[in-house]
Motif scaffolding. Structure first.
Motif, mmCIF file in Angstrom:
data_model
loop_
_atom_site.group_PDB
_atom_site.id
_atom_site.type_symbol
_atom_site.label_atom_id
_atom_site.label_comp_id
_atom_site.label_asym_id
_atom_site.label_seq_id
_atom_site.Cartn_x
_atom_site.Cartn_y
_atom_site.Cartn_z
ATOM 1 N N ASP A 30 0.679 -1.304 -0.106
ATOM 2 C CA ASP A 30 -0.069 -0.105 0.063
ATOM 3 C C ASP A 30 0.956 1.291 0.046
ATOM 4 O OD1 ASP A 30 -2.749 1.229 0.285
ATOM 5 O OD2 ASP A 30 -1.952 1.838 2.197
ATOM 6 N N HIS A 40 -5.715 -6.077 -5.476
ATOM 7 C CA HIS A 40 -7.173 -5.666 -5.377
ATOM 8 C C HIS A 40 -8.048 -6.089 -4.114
ATOM 9 C CE1 HIS A 40 -5.888 -6.243 -9.625
ATOM 10 N NE2 HIS A 40 -6.227 -5.363 -9.716
ATOM 11 N N HIS A 41 -7.503 -5.964 -3.065
ATOM 12 C CA HIS A 41 -8.104 -6.170 -1.694
ATOM 13 C C HIS A 41 -7.632 -4.907 -0.824
ATOM 14 C CE1 HIS A 41 -8.516 -10.189 -3.384
ATOM 15 N NE2 HIS A 41 -9.567 -10.332 -2.259
ATOM 16 N N ILE A 42 -8.420 -4.753 0.104
ATOM 17 C CA ILE A 42 -8.186 -3.508 1.292
ATOM 18 C C ILE A 42 -7.126 -4.317 2.177
ATOM 19 C CG2 ILE A 42 -10.355 -2.332 0.919
ATOM 20 C CD1 ILE A 42 -11.204 -3.253 3.421
ATOM 21 N N TYR A 48 -7.016 1.441 0.717
ATOM 22 C CA TYR A 48 -7.211 0.875 -0.910
ATOM 23 C C TYR A 48 -6.550 1.542 -1.563
ATOM 24 C CZ TYR A 48 -8.421 -1.290 -5.294
ATOM 25 O OH TYR A 48 -8.370 -2.183 -6.468
ATOM 26 N N ARG A 49 -5.599 1.623 -2.255
ATOM 27 C CA ARG A 49 -5.034 2.304 -3.488
ATOM 28 C C ARG A 49 -4.647 3.663 -2.668
ATOM 29 N NH1 ARG A 49 -7.473 2.759 -9.143
ATOM 30 N NH2 ARG A 49 -5.508 3.550 -9.698
#
Length: 64
Positions: A30, A40-42, A48-49
């Motif tokens: 992250d 593609h997961h938190i 997320y991102r």
């Protein structure tokens, strides 16, 4: 005289390349917290991102 082979069952036929499907999950780091998480997961912190998508509620302690 030739002897025919026994027919291969569906379960035996589908097991041939089962080891090809086994793969490690793709990991990502992250941007904000530097935490390693699945793509593609938190993250466990709710990012997320690089953005916080789930705000954690403050933990209330019981006073006795």
């Amino acid at each position: 005289m030739a002897v025919g082979q026994a027919r291969t069952t569906r379960s035996r036929r589908n097991q041939r390349r089962s080891h090809d499907r086994v793969a490690k999950p793709t990991l990502s780091i992250d941007q904000e917290s530097g935490e390693t998480h699945r793509r593609h997961h938190i993250t466990a912190d709710g990012y997320y991102r690089g953005r916080e998508v789930i705000a954690r509620a403050p933990v209330e302690e019981d006073e006795e």
